[in-house]
Design a protein around this motif. Structure first.
Motif, PDB file in Angstrom:
ATOM      1  N   PRO A 187      26.326  55.385 -26.443  1.00 29.03           N
ATOM      2  CA  PRO A 187      27.170  55.549 -27.641  1.00 29.03           C
ATOM      3  C   PRO A 187      26.370  55.554 -28.937  1.00 29.03           C
ATOM      4  O   PRO A 187      26.749  56.217 -29.893  1.00 29.03           O
ATOM      5  CB  PRO A 187      28.122  54.350 -27.557  1.00 29.03           C
ATOM      6  CG  PRO A 187      27.460  53.377 -26.654  1.00 29.03           C
ATOM      7  CD  PRO A 187      26.648  54.170 -25.697  1.00 29.03           C
ATOM      8  N   ALA A 188      25.249  54.824 -28.989  1.00 26.62           N
ATOM      9  CA  ALA A 188      24.441  54.809 -30.208  1.00 26.62           C
ATOM     10  C   ALA A 188      23.878  56.202 -30.505  1.00 26.62           C
ATOM     11  O   ALA A 188      23.867  56.659 -31.657  1.00 26.62           O
ATOM     12  CB  ALA A 188      23.312  53.776 -30.081  1.00 26.62           C
ATOM     13  N   VAL A 189      23.412  56.908 -29.461  1.00 29.33           N
ATOM     14  CA  VAL A 189      22.880  58.262 -29.644  1.00 29.33           C
ATOM     15  C   VAL A 189      24.003  59.217 -30.048  1.00 29.33           C
ATOM     16  O   VAL A 189      23.804  60.116 -30.872  1.00 29.33           O
ATOM     17  CB  VAL A 189      22.192  58.728 -28.348  1.00 29.33           C
ATOM     18  CG1 VAL A 189      21.781  60.188 -28.457  1.00 29.33           C
ATOM     19  CG2 VAL A 189      20.978  57.872 -28.063  1.00 29.33           C
ATOM     20  N   VAL A 190      25.195  59.047 -29.483  1.00 31.74           N
ATOM     21  CA  VAL A 190      26.327  59.896 -29.840  1.00 31.74           C
ATOM     22  C   VAL A 190      26.632  59.804 -31.331  1.00 31.74           C
ATOM     23  O   VAL A 190      26.828  60.815 -32.012  1.00 31.74           O
ATOM     24  CB  VAL A 190      27.561  59.495 -29.003  1.00 31.74           C
ATOM     25  CG1 VAL A 190      28.814  60.175 -29.542  1.00 31.74           C
ATOM     26  CG2 VAL A 190      27.352  59.876 -27.546  1.00 31.74           C
ATOM     27  N   VAL A 191      26.637  58.588 -31.874  1.00 35.34           N
ATOM     28  CA  VAL A 191      26.927  58.409 -33.302  1.00 35.34           C
ATOM     29  C   VAL A 191      25.778  58.925 -34.147  1.00 35.34           C
ATOM     30  O   VAL A 191      25.981  59.584 -35.165  1.00 35.34           O
ATOM     31  CB  VAL A 191      27.213  56.921 -33.585  1.00 35.34           C
ATOM     32  CG1 VAL A 191      27.426  56.696 -35.080  1.00 35.34           C
ATOM     33  CG2 VAL A 191      28.437  56.460 -32.809  1.00 35.34           C
ATOM     34  N   ARG A 192      24.563  58.649 -33.718  1.00 35.45           N
ATOM     35  CA  ARG A 192      23.402  59.075 -34.502  1.00 35.45           C
ATOM     36  C   ARG A 192      23.319  60.598 -34.611  1.00 35.45           C
ATOM     37  O   ARG A 192      22.999  61.151 -35.663  1.00 35.45           O
ATOM     38  CB  ARG A 192      22.126  58.535 -33.857  1.00 35.45           C
ATOM     39  CG  ARG A 192      20.864  58.825 -34.651  1.00 35.45           C
ATOM     40  CD  ARG A 192      19.644  58.437 -33.863  1.00 35.45           C
ATOM     41  NE  ARG A 192      19.524  59.254 -32.675  1.00 35.45           N
ATOM     42  CZ  ARG A 192      18.733  58.954 -31.647  1.00 35.45           C
ATOM     43  NH1 ARG A 192      18.035  57.836 -31.648  1.00 35.45           N
ATOM     44  NH2 ARG A 192      18.679  59.756 -30.601  1.00 35.45           N
ATOM     45  N   GLU A 193      23.646  61.304 -33.498  1.00 36.17           N
ATOM     46  CA  GLU A 193      23.570  62.767 -33.484  1.00 36.17           C
ATOM     47  C   GLU A 193      24.851  63.422 -33.993  1.00 36.17           C
ATOM     48  O   GLU A 193      24.917  64.648 -34.064  1.00 36.17           O
ATOM     49  CB  GLU A 193      23.275  63.249 -32.067  1.00 36.17           C
ATOM     50  CG  GLU A 193      21.951  62.752 -31.481  1.00 36.17           C
ATOM     51  CD  GLU A 193      20.759  63.238 -32.268  1.00 36.17           C
ATOM     52  OE1 GLU A 193      19.729  62.554 -32.296  1.00 36.17           O
ATOM     53  OE2 GLU A 193      20.862  64.318 -32.876  1.00 36.17           O
ATOM     54  N   GLY A 194      25.876  62.639 -34.325  1.00 37.71           N
ATOM     55  CA  GLY A 194      27.100  63.204 -34.887  1.00 37.71           C
ATOM     56  C   GLY A 194      27.917  64.006 -33.894  1.00 37.71           C
ATOM     57  O   GLY A 194      28.466  65.055 -34.240  1.00 37.71           O
ATOM     58  N   PRO A 224      23.600  65.197 -26.609  1.00 37.66           N
ATOM     59  CA  PRO A 224      22.883  63.912 -26.615  1.00 37.66           C
ATOM     60  C   PRO A 224      23.835  62.744 -26.388  1.00 37.66           C
ATOM     61  O   PRO A 224      24.859  62.623 -27.045  1.00 37.66           O
ATOM     62  CB  PRO A 224      22.254  63.864 -28.018  1.00 37.66           C
ATOM     63  CG  PRO A 224      22.162  65.294 -28.440  1.00 37.66           C
ATOM     64  CD  PRO A 224      23.350  65.983 -27.839  1.00 37.66           C
ATOM     65  N   GLY A 225      23.465  61.892 -25.432  1.00 36.33           N
ATOM     66  CA  GLY A 225      24.246  60.690 -25.161  1.00 36.33           C
ATOM     67  C   GLY A 225      25.456  60.910 -24.288  1.00 36.33           C
ATOM     68  O   GLY A 225      26.210  59.962 -24.051  1.00 36.33           O
ATOM     69  N   ILE A 226      25.687  62.141 -23.774  1.00 35.86           N
ATOM     70  CA  ILE A 226      26.886  62.429 -22.987  1.00 35.86           C
ATOM     71  C   ILE A 226      26.466  63.175 -21.712  1.00 35.86           C
ATOM     72  O   ILE A 226      25.684  64.126 -21.775  1.00 35.86           O
ATOM     73  CB  ILE A 226      27.901  63.281 -23.771  1.00 35.86           C
ATOM     74  CG1 ILE A 226      28.272  62.592 -25.098  1.00 35.86           C
ATOM     75  CG2 ILE A 226      29.152  63.533 -22.940  1.00 35.86           C
ATOM     76  CD1 ILE A 226      29.189  63.420 -25.965  1.00 35.86           C
TER      77      ILE A 226
END
Length: 424
Positions: A107-114, A167-169
């Motif tokens: 989830p951190a990468v999901v938020v960071r990459e928008g 990213p992140g998914i």
């Protein structure tokens, strides 16, 4: 509701609580969103992203220092459907519907990459493959089954050669469908209605013909034959549809089996479908060959390293065994030396005791009453010893004690005294 980021909210700097701010800084419960059971919070703290599973207190350092908070949906295998129009031959279009299943892994990468809207990104992913939009140009809306077969194979081959990446998914293609065109559905509905009306009319005609059998027997017989012909054609059409669906399933199974078991077959299939050019195809085949060779080389290196590790372990064990046996032998030698030293000390003490006894006997004149020679006894006691024992080579013999010397002097005096008395 958007997926995977459900909600985003900026946070104002936290304020100190209590009278004169003595209770420190903390967030109010109303400042933060309330995540559901399958959702987590992600804070942006000084340029970093911190995941909170609803376990951090309102006064924790990350919550207090956060400048932004996001709610991320962690649903496993969440379905995301994307619909695209595919042009047809008769100035209309087919509707393709692709269903993806998505699972947030970071989830951190999901938020960071928008990654705010997975559906929009997956739609852009499908649009990047222009070949899909050419599959319906040679077909009318009536050929929807043929278009379904081509679109299904094309999308799955494209997803295999170039999988969707977010990213992140984690993403997987669940199904590919081509919906029945609205015009065709309306046409089929009208045709079914007309057939029903015709059937009702035919039934009415049959009823009229049965009622007027005496008037027109030939017309009734022809109507009956027509009905049988229509039923026969309907049965043939249903059989053909069943056969077509069975062929579609077999083709899809063969495609899935080829893709799963043979990477080179996937490349050949992609080349046949026009996804790869000759140059790119050759590069991909060379890359696949290099990958297989690298994997084999890595396996051989790992096996050699394992063999060397086993040899080193055996050598270390052998060295440790030799060291242990040497320590045991040295300890046993030390014990034998100590035993020999104790034995000699016992012999010396026994000899000393005997000499003391003879000395006392000589002082009181008991030796004059026997035929024993005191000098001979002293010599035997001072020279007598057990058989040679194993011991250290540099061990020196014990020196005569002072008691031995005194006893000899006393015995000489006593002998001299006896001789003088005899002379007198």
């Amino acid at each position: 509701m958007s997926y995977p980021i459900v909600q985003q909210r900026p946070l104002d700097p936290s304020q100190k609580r209590g009278w004169l701010g003595l209770r420190g800084r903390a967030r109010e419960s109303g400042e933060l969103p309330k995540p559901a059971a399958h959702q987590v919070l992600v804070y942006r703290v000084n340029g970093h992203y911190v995941v909170d599973n609803a376990e951090r207190a309102l006064n924790s350092e990350d919550v207090v220092e956060a400048s932004h908070v996001s709610v991320v949906d962690m649903t496993r295998n969440a379905e995301v459907m994307v619909q695209l129009g595919i042009p047809s031959k008769d100035a209309d279009q087919f509707t393709m519907q692709v269903t993806f299943v998505c699972t947030v892994s970071n989830p951190a990468v999901v938020v960071r990459e928008g990654m705010t809207d997975a559906q929009a990104m997956l739609r852009a992913y499908l649009k990047s493959h222009n070949r899909i939009f050419e599959l319906g140009l040679a077909h009318k809306l009536d050929d929807v089954n043929e278009v379904r077969r081509n679109v299904n194979a094309q999308v799955k081959a494209f997803a295999t050669v170039k999988p969707p990446v977010m990213p992140g998914i984690d993403i997987e293609v669940r199904s590919v469908e081509v919906l029945t065109p609205a015009g065709l559905a309306e046409f089929e509905r009208k045709r079914t209605q007309q057939q029903r009306q015709h059937r009702l009319v035919a039934e009415q005609q049959g009823f009229d013909q049965a009622r007027e059998l005496d008037q027109d027997e030939h017309t009734q017989l022809r109507s009956t034959k027509q009905q049988r012909h229509d039923l026969s054609r309907e049965a043939e059409r249903k059989d053909f549809d069943r056969y077509q669906r069975r062929e579609d399933r077999l083709e899809l199974n063969e495609l899935s089996e080829a893709i799963r078991n043979d990477p080179q077959r996937v490349l050949l299939l992609a080349w046949e479908q026009g996804l790869l050019g000759p140059v790119e195809m050759a590069e991909r085949m060379s890359a696949e060959a290099r990958r297989v060779e690298d994997n084999a080389r890595e396996d051989r290196a790992a096996e050699l390293e394992h063999k060397r590790a086993m040899e080193r372990a055996q050598l270390e064990q052998s060295t440790e065994d030799r060291r242990w046996r040497r320590d045991i032998e040295q300890q046993q030698l030390l014990w034998r030396r100590e035993d020999e030293s104790f034995r000699r000390e016992d012999v010396r003490q026994q000899r000393q005791i005997k000499l003391e006894v003879i000395r006392e006997l000589g002082k009181h004149g008991y030796l004059d009453m026997t035929n024993l020679d005191p000098n001979r006894l002293v010599d035997e006691l001072t020279t007598k010893d057990d058989a040679p024992q194993v011991g250290p080579a540099d061990e020196t013999p014990a020196l005569p004690s002072a008691a031995d010397v005194d006893l000899e002097d006393d015995e000489d005096d006593e002998d001299t005294g006896v001789r003088e008395e005899d002379a007198g």
